[in-house]
Design an enzyme around this catalytic site. Structure first.
Site, PDB file in Angstrom:
ATOM      1  N   ARG A 172      51.558  32.045  28.728  1.00  0.00           N
ATOM      2  CA  ARG A 172      50.483  31.073  28.997  1.00  0.00           C
ATOM      3  C   ARG A 172      49.683  30.770  27.725  1.00  0.00           C
ATOM      4  O   ARG A 172      49.559  31.622  26.853  1.00  0.00           O
ATOM      5  CB  ARG A 172      49.587  31.593  30.131  1.00  0.00           C
ATOM      6  CG  ARG A 172      50.354  31.672  31.453  1.00  0.00           C
ATOM      7  CD  ARG A 172      49.522  32.199  32.582  1.00  0.00           C
ATOM      8  NE  ARG A 172      48.383  31.342  32.855  1.00  0.00           N
ATOM      9  CZ  ARG A 172      47.396  31.675  33.682  1.00  0.00           C
ATOM     10  NH1 ARG A 172      47.420  32.853  34.287  1.00  0.00           N
ATOM     11  NH2 ARG A 172      46.394  30.852  33.888  1.00  0.00           N
ATOM     12  N   GLY A 194      44.901  35.757  33.484  1.00  0.00           N
ATOM     13  CA  GLY A 194      44.447  34.871  32.415  1.00  0.00           C
ATOM     14  C   GLY A 194      42.963  35.027  32.147  1.00  0.00           C
ATOM     15  O   GLY A 194      42.512  34.998  30.995  1.00  0.00           O
ATOM     16  N   LYS A 225      37.326  36.781  42.917  1.00  0.00           N
ATOM     17  CA  LYS A 225      38.034  37.318  41.741  1.00  0.00           C
ATOM     18  C   LYS A 225      37.306  36.927  40.452  1.00  0.00           C
ATOM     19  O   LYS A 225      37.097  37.761  39.582  1.00  0.00           O
ATOM     20  CB  LYS A 225      39.478  36.770  41.764  1.00  0.00           C
ATOM     21  CG  LYS A 225      40.349  37.220  40.618  1.00  0.00           C
ATOM     22  CD  LYS A 225      41.816  37.042  40.961  1.00  0.00           C
ATOM     23  CE  LYS A 225      42.327  35.617  40.844  1.00  0.00           C
ATOM     24  NZ  LYS A 225      42.404  35.117  39.460  1.00  0.00           N
ATOM     25  N   ARG A 262      52.766  25.452  38.788  1.00  0.00           N
ATOM     26  CA  ARG A 262      52.531  25.286  40.229  1.00  0.00           C
ATOM     27  C   ARG A 262      52.933  23.910  40.744  1.00  0.00           C
ATOM     28  O   ARG A 262      53.059  23.737  41.964  1.00  0.00           O
ATOM     29  CB  ARG A 262      51.065  25.600  40.565  1.00  0.00           C
ATOM     30  CG  ARG A 262      50.783  27.084  40.487  1.00  0.00           C
ATOM     31  CD  ARG A 262      49.384  27.449  40.905  1.00  0.00           C
ATOM     32  NE  ARG A 262      49.240  28.910  40.939  1.00  0.00           N
ATOM     33  CZ  ARG A 262      48.102  29.549  40.791  1.00  0.00           C
ATOM     34  NH1 ARG A 262      46.980  28.887  40.610  1.00  0.00           N
ATOM     35  NH2 ARG A 262      48.065  30.874  40.838  1.00  0.00           N
ATOM     36  N   ARG A 272      33.756  38.943  35.946  1.00  0.00           N
ATOM     37  CA  ARG A 272      32.517  38.752  35.183  1.00  0.00           C
ATOM     38  C   ARG A 272      31.527  39.887  35.426  1.00  0.00           C
ATOM     39  O   ARG A 272      30.752  40.229  34.527  1.00  0.00           O
ATOM     40  CB  ARG A 272      31.899  37.392  35.538  1.00  0.00           C
ATOM     41  CG  ARG A 272      32.705  36.225  34.920  1.00  0.00           C
ATOM     42  CD  ARG A 272      32.454  34.937  35.657  1.00  0.00           C
ATOM     43  NE  ARG A 272      33.051  33.772  35.014  1.00  0.00           N
ATOM     44  CZ  ARG A 272      34.327  33.405  35.117  1.00  0.00           C
ATOM     45  NH1 ARG A 272      35.188  34.147  35.813  1.00  0.00           N
ATOM     46  NH2 ARG A 272      34.769  32.317  34.518  1.00  0.00           N
ATOM     47  N   ASP A 282      42.586  25.961  41.856  1.00  0.00           N
ATOM     48  CA  ASP A 282      43.422  27.024  42.437  1.00  0.00           C
ATOM     49  C   ASP A 282      43.806  26.738  43.893  1.00  0.00           C
ATOM     50  O   ASP A 282      44.661  27.430  44.454  1.00  0.00           O
ATOM     51  CB  ASP A 282      42.705  28.369  42.342  1.00  0.00           C
ATOM     52  CG  ASP A 282      42.526  28.821  40.895  1.00  0.00           C
ATOM     53  OD1 ASP A 282      43.314  28.373  40.029  1.00  0.00           O
ATOM     54  OD2 ASP A 282      41.607  29.603  40.621  1.00  0.00           O
TER      55      ASP A 282
HETATM   56  C1  S3P Z   1      39.061  31.006  36.377  1.00  0.00           C
HETATM   57  C2  S3P Z   1      39.157  29.721  35.911  1.00  0.00           C
HETATM   58  C3  S3P Z   1      40.284  28.829  36.237  1.00  0.00           C
HETATM   59  C4  S3P Z   1      41.068  29.339  37.440  1.00  0.00           C
HETATM   60  C5  S3P Z   1      41.355  30.809  37.357  1.00  0.00           C
HETATM   61  C6  S3P Z   1      40.055  31.592  37.280  1.00  0.00           C
HETATM   62  C7  S3P Z   1      37.911  31.827  35.953  1.00  0.00           C
HETATM   63  O1  S3P Z   1      41.143  28.779  35.121  1.00  0.00           O
HETATM   64  O2  S3P Z   1      42.272  28.627  37.577  1.00  0.00           O
HETATM   65  O3  S3P Z   1      42.080  31.234  38.487  1.00  0.00           O
HETATM   66  O4  S3P Z   1      37.678  32.893  36.541  1.00  0.00           O
HETATM   67  O5  S3P Z   1      37.206  31.407  35.019  1.00  0.00           O
HETATM   68  P1  S3P Z   1      40.863  27.791  33.879  1.00  0.00           P
HETATM   69  O6  S3P Z   1      39.545  28.146  33.315  1.00  0.00           O
HETATM   70  O7  S3P Z   1      41.950  28.038  32.899  1.00  0.00           O
HETATM   71  O8  S3P Z   1      40.903  26.419  34.450  1.00  0.00           O
END
Ligand code: S3P
Length: 434
Positions: free
Chosen positions: A129, A101, A22, A352, A27, A321
């Site tokens: 968030r 996010g 993911k 979580r 990216r 995660d």
């Molecule tokens: C991610 C970074 C992590 C992760 C999220 C995916 C990413 O979050 O928990 O599921 O793709 O950069 P944080 O950067 O907020 O720690």
């Protein structure tokens, strides 16, 4: 499939291919949109999060065409054509990151220096968030961003502005924050340097370097000079976060052998493997190779007698995660395990710490909440129960793993939340148990 019923099978034999990563999926689109030219993305994962990014790209005028879709419908080959961040067009609708996010935080960095005004929102969970962690340093670079609670929460409006690079010491080890600032740094005047409290996933730095950006990595920091990037092909490796539920199931089930193929084993993501090995897992890696600048391997596990473990410090960002599903491993281990330094878990898709403790407790688990982690009492007998995912994909899969090794039937409500990162999860489980 809103409600799923799981009964523990007497034997568990699984051989699955992990869906595309993911983080790398997001990216592959966002960085190619920031670059100029045309590129192919292979094995793009069609989870709801990465599809939210895809739809936002199109709204900004990036040409994305699907040239192939897998038989199961869960991954695509895409052609992406962009004129770079300065060539993006102003969207004629609100950009909806939905539950993602990564989408929202990385888009803020990309759009902060783009010649347009855009509004970003998300679902109820995402609108709750913290966005201030990204908005505050972007503003220090000159970004113009407005939102609820002075930009701490979405919806957020970004009006592209002239940015100036700076040195920023991140208060949290967040790859999303780091990536957002690096994206802004592409168009900022002068160098942008991000100092990390602990190493987090480095997919952005790797991909930016492959696209010709002037990125420099040093111990504890990453710097970027203003750069023009050239679009590059990306082959998305399997997602270790999606492999994790199968691996833990294979360890805690009493008669199991599980292989997950094509798993991305970038060292900034393999904290879970280190912890499982420390717990005494019978775990082996084969067919180690490299896919588009990222290491991959097939991982096999077998039923194991696990010991309790202490998880904290610099390893946390390398397995953030996977902590919910590691809780299930700890419940099956001998002794008391502790997770510390993981307050970030409280600001994920759900809190979580509280959602994982609450739902596993319904199955008989003894888990105590800490402000920044959990105390997990191993050797408790879990039994089937009625549980719910709270709309959190990782919790849905964690509950499924607990159910695979618990006598009786477990009824999981809101089970369809798996579509966020692993839309084929329940089919995969059904096929394996059939
Ligand atoms: C991610 C970074 C992590 C992760 C999220 C995916 C990413 O979050 O928990 O599921 O793709 O950069 P944080 O950067 O907020 O720690």
């Amino acid at each position: 499939m809103d409600t799923v019923r799981v009964t523990a099978p007497p034997r568990l034999r699984l051989d699955v291919t992990a869906p595309g990563d993911k983080s790398i999926g997001h990216r592959s689109l966002i960085l190619n949109a920031a670059a100029r030219g045309e590129a192919t993305v292979t094995r793009f994962p069609r989870g709801a999060d990465t599809l939210a990014t895809l739809s936002i790209m199109r709204a900004l005028g990036v040409r994305v065409t699907e040239t192939e879709r897998s038989a199961d419908g869960h991954s695509s080959t895409l052609r992406v054509r962009s004129a770079g961040a300065q060539g993006l067009s102003e969207p004629d609708r609100v950009l909806n990151a939905r539950n993602s996010g990564t989408t929202m935080r990385l888009m803020l960095g990309l759009l902060a220096g783009a010649p347009l005004t855009a509004v970003l929102t998300g679902d109820r969970s995402l609108r709750g968030r913290p966005m201030g962690r990204v908005v505050v340093p972007l503003r220090m670079m000159g970004a113009q961003i407005w939102g609820r609670q002075d930009g701490a929460l979405a919806p957020l409006t970004v009006r592209g502005a002239a940015l100036t690079g700076r040195v920023y010491e991140m208060p949290v080890a967040s790859a999303q924050l780091k990536s957002s600032l690096l994206l802004a740094g592409l168009s900022a005047a002068g160098a942008t340097t991000v100092i990390e409290p602990a190493p987090s996933r480095d997919h952005t730095e790797r991909m930016m370097a492959a696209m010709g950006a002037r990125v420099r990595r040093e111990a504890g920091s990453v710097s970027i000079e203003p750069s023009e990037m050239t679009a590059s092909d990306v082959t998305v490796p399997g997602d270790i976060s999606s492999a994790a539920p199968w691996l833990v199931a294979g360890l805690v089930h009493p008669d199991a052998r599980v292989t997950v193929r094509g798993v991305g084993v970038n060292p900034t993501r393999t904290g879970i493997l280190d912890v499982l090995r420390e717990m005494g897992a019978r775990l082996s890696m084969e067919n180690e190779a490299e896919t588009g600048g990222e290491p991959v391997a097939d991982i096999t596990v077998e039923s194991s007698d696990l010991n309790a473990v202490e998880i904290g410090g610099a390893i946390i960002p390398r397995l953030i995660d996977e902590l919910p599903v590691l809780t299930v491993a700890a419940l099956h281990a001998r002794g008391v395990s502790r997770i510390r330094d993981a307050a970030e878990l409280r600001v994920k898709e759900t809190d979580r710490i509280s959602s994982t403790s609450a739902e596993l407790s319904r199955m008989g688990a003894r888990v105590e909440e800490l402000p920044d982690g959990m105390v997990i009492y191993g050797g408790q007998r879990l039994v089937g129960a009625v549980v719910r995912s709270h709309g959190d994909h990782r919790l849905a899969m964690t509950l499924a793993v607990a159910a695979l090794a618990a006598p009786g039937e477990t009824i999981i409500h809101a089970a369809d939340s798996v579509h966020v990162s692993y839309p084929g999860f329940w089919q995969e489980m059904g096929a394996s148990l059939a």
